[in-house]
Design an enzyme around this catalytic site. Structure first.
Site, short mmCIF file in Angstrom:
data_model
loop_
_atom_site.label_atom_id
_atom_site.label_comp_id
_atom_site.label_asym_id
_atom_site.label_seq_id
_atom_site.Cartn_x
_atom_site.Cartn_y
_atom_site.Cartn_z
N GLY A 1 -43.18 -75.61 -87.04
CA GLY A 1 -42.09 -74.96 -87.00
C GLY A 1 -41.48 -74.20 -87.95
CB THR B 1 -39.88 -69.06 -84.83
OG1 THR B 1 -41.18 -68.58 -85.08
CG2 THR B 1 -39.01 -68.07 -83.97
CD GLU B 2 -34.07 -71.41 -88.27
OE1 GLU B 2 -33.08 -70.84 -88.41
OE2 GLU B 2 -34.58 -72.33 -89.46
CB SER C 1 -40.37 -60.30 -87.63
OG SER C 1 -41.19 -60.35 -86.41
NE ARG D 1 -62.89 -54.82 -51.80
CZ ARG D 1 -62.06 -55.04 -50.78
NH1 ARG D 1 -62.51 -55.84 -49.85
NH2 ARG D 1 -61.05 -54.09 -50.20
N GLY E 1 -57.95 -54.69 -57.48
CA GLY E 1 -57.12 -54.23 -56.33
C GLY E 1 -56.08 -55.00 -55.89
N GLY E 2 -55.82 -55.02 -54.73
CA GLY E 2 -54.76 -55.76 -54.09
C GLY E 2 -54.91 -57.19 -54.48
CD GLU F 1 -50.64 -68.56 -84.81
OE1 GLU F 1 -51.12 -68.22 -85.81
OE2 GLU F 1 -50.80 -69.34 -84.05
CB SER G 1 -48.70 -55.50 -81.94
OG SER G 1 -49.66 -56.17 -81.17
#
Length: 388
Positions: free
Chosen positions: A133, A135-136, A141, A277, A348-349, A372, A375
């Site tokens: 733990g 992050t809050e 960051s 395909r 594709g679809g 973590e 970027s």
């Protein structure tokens, strides 16, 4: 490459241990993961029983020495394990990575002998699942503004506050928690304390409903007058933030490996599909537009793999790894997003449906660019390293 100064040269040859781990995970994943993973994903089910089974295989203590009940492997084997699992289900690979590198890794790196003997065997065996733990809600960051506070009370600390975006925040049996023991913005005012599940005042909170990585539990941890013995402090009081930054150096290798596994999984699915395909009377792999996409995907994956291996090599040899692990994490995270996007385009679809695997790789990949250290934070770390 920065490995020139290392004690041994980077070896690209896969070891017997890596081959064994690869095969073991492939067999395990086909039997225990692939049949259920889309149901887990759809319903956000964290398969804790599967995590325990991964522990029985030695995959929750990959880096833990044998004398603490671990597998005793190095970072090359660790990368192999995460990549191979992420090729099938990146959610479980994320859970495995967080357990190994964050919670278990923090105790391994900074715990005293009594603490290691007490907690590592349970974590390495998978008997206990770990959480970490930092992050809050209002400090991602900007971790030094954390509001989760621990006050001294005799031979205990009393913790109040909450942590957010925590892997295994509800289901974890034990958590390494970073708490403020000093002044706001003081890098020596944060301390790492281990809190076991069942400790009065410690509970899980809201579970996040996520775009991807849906079977890896992400939740809040809440502390209300939670009384923890001072014997549970890892290292020195006030060293928590410095410890966390070192733990994240290794954690970046985990996320780099995760991104690599996602990219490999999406690429291999797209490659196979392009050969099967047919359009205009021939496999779509014959068309230059598809061939060029596949070429770019493969090139980017292999470049990311080299960066990740270099980071692992430096870590194994006890050499400075901050810059290279940040590069590996940043590059492979972005590659995972790019490759999974291109994989959907090749399908594709069909790629947009849940009947084929690439839409899940696409959803899961984005977390790698955030978790973590975003970027953008990785670029900051790299820039600081090269401008020193």
């Amino acid at each position: 490459m920065t490995t020139a100064s290392s004690t041994s040269q980077l070896n690209f040859q896969e070891t017997e241990n890596q081959v064994m781990i690869r095969q073991m995970i492939q067999d395990f994943a086909e039997k225990h993961i692939r049949p259920n993973m889309m149901e887990w994903d759809e319903n956000q089910i964290f398969p804790k029983d599967v995590m325990h089974k991964l522990g029985e295989l030695g995959l929750l203590g990959v880096l833990v020495p044998e004398n603490y009940g671990g597998a005793g492997f190095g970072y090359m084997e660790y990368i192999t394990a995460i990549v191979e699992l992420a090729k099938v289900d990146s959610s479980l690979a994320l859970s495995m990575a967080a357990h190994n590198s964050l919670c278990t890794g923090h105790i391994l790196q900074f715990g005293n002998e009594e603490q290691k003997q007490r907690w590592l065997p349970k974590l390495a065996s998978g008997q206990w699942i770990g959480a970490w733990g930092l992050t809050e809600a209002n400090t991602g960051s900007d971790a030094m503004r954390m509001q989760c506070v621990a006050k001294e009370d005799g031979d205990h600390y009393i913790i109040n506050g909450s942590k957010n975006w925590i892997t295994h925040g509800i289901s974890g049996d034990i958590a390494v928690v970073l708490v403020r023991t000093g002044e706001l913005l003081d890098s020596h005012g944060i301390t790492a304390i281990v809190v076991e599940r069942g400790t009065p005042g410690f509970k899980g909170g809201k579970k996040e409903n996520k775009l991807g990585m849906r079977c890896s539990e992400t939740a809040e941890m809440i502390f209300e007058d939670c009384r923890v013995p001072k014997a549970n402090v890892l290292g020195n009081v006030g060293d928590g933030f410095i410890q966390a930054m070192k733990v994240l150096d290794g954690g970046r290798i985990s996320i780099a490996s995760l991104g690599l596994g996602i990219a490999y999984g999406a690429y291999e699915a797209a490659l196979q599909y392009s050969k099967e395909r047919e359009q205009f009377g021939q496999p779509i792999s014959n068309f230059q537009a598809i061939g060029f996409k596949l070429a770019d995907m493969k090139m980017q994956i292999e470049a990311g793999e080299l960066l990740t291996m270099e980071a692992a090599h430096l870590k194994n040899n006890g050499l400075p790894v901050t810059k290279v692990s940040a590069m590996a994490k940043y590059y492979t995270s972005e590659v995972a997003v790019k490759v999974s996007t291109d994989a959907i385009q090749i399908f594709g679809g069909y790629g947009y449906t849940k009947d084929f695997p690439v839409e899940k790789f696409y959803r899961d990949s984005k977390l790698c660019t955030i978790g973590e250290g975003t970027s953008e934070i990785q670029k900051l770390v790299i820039a600081r390293s090269i401008l020193k």
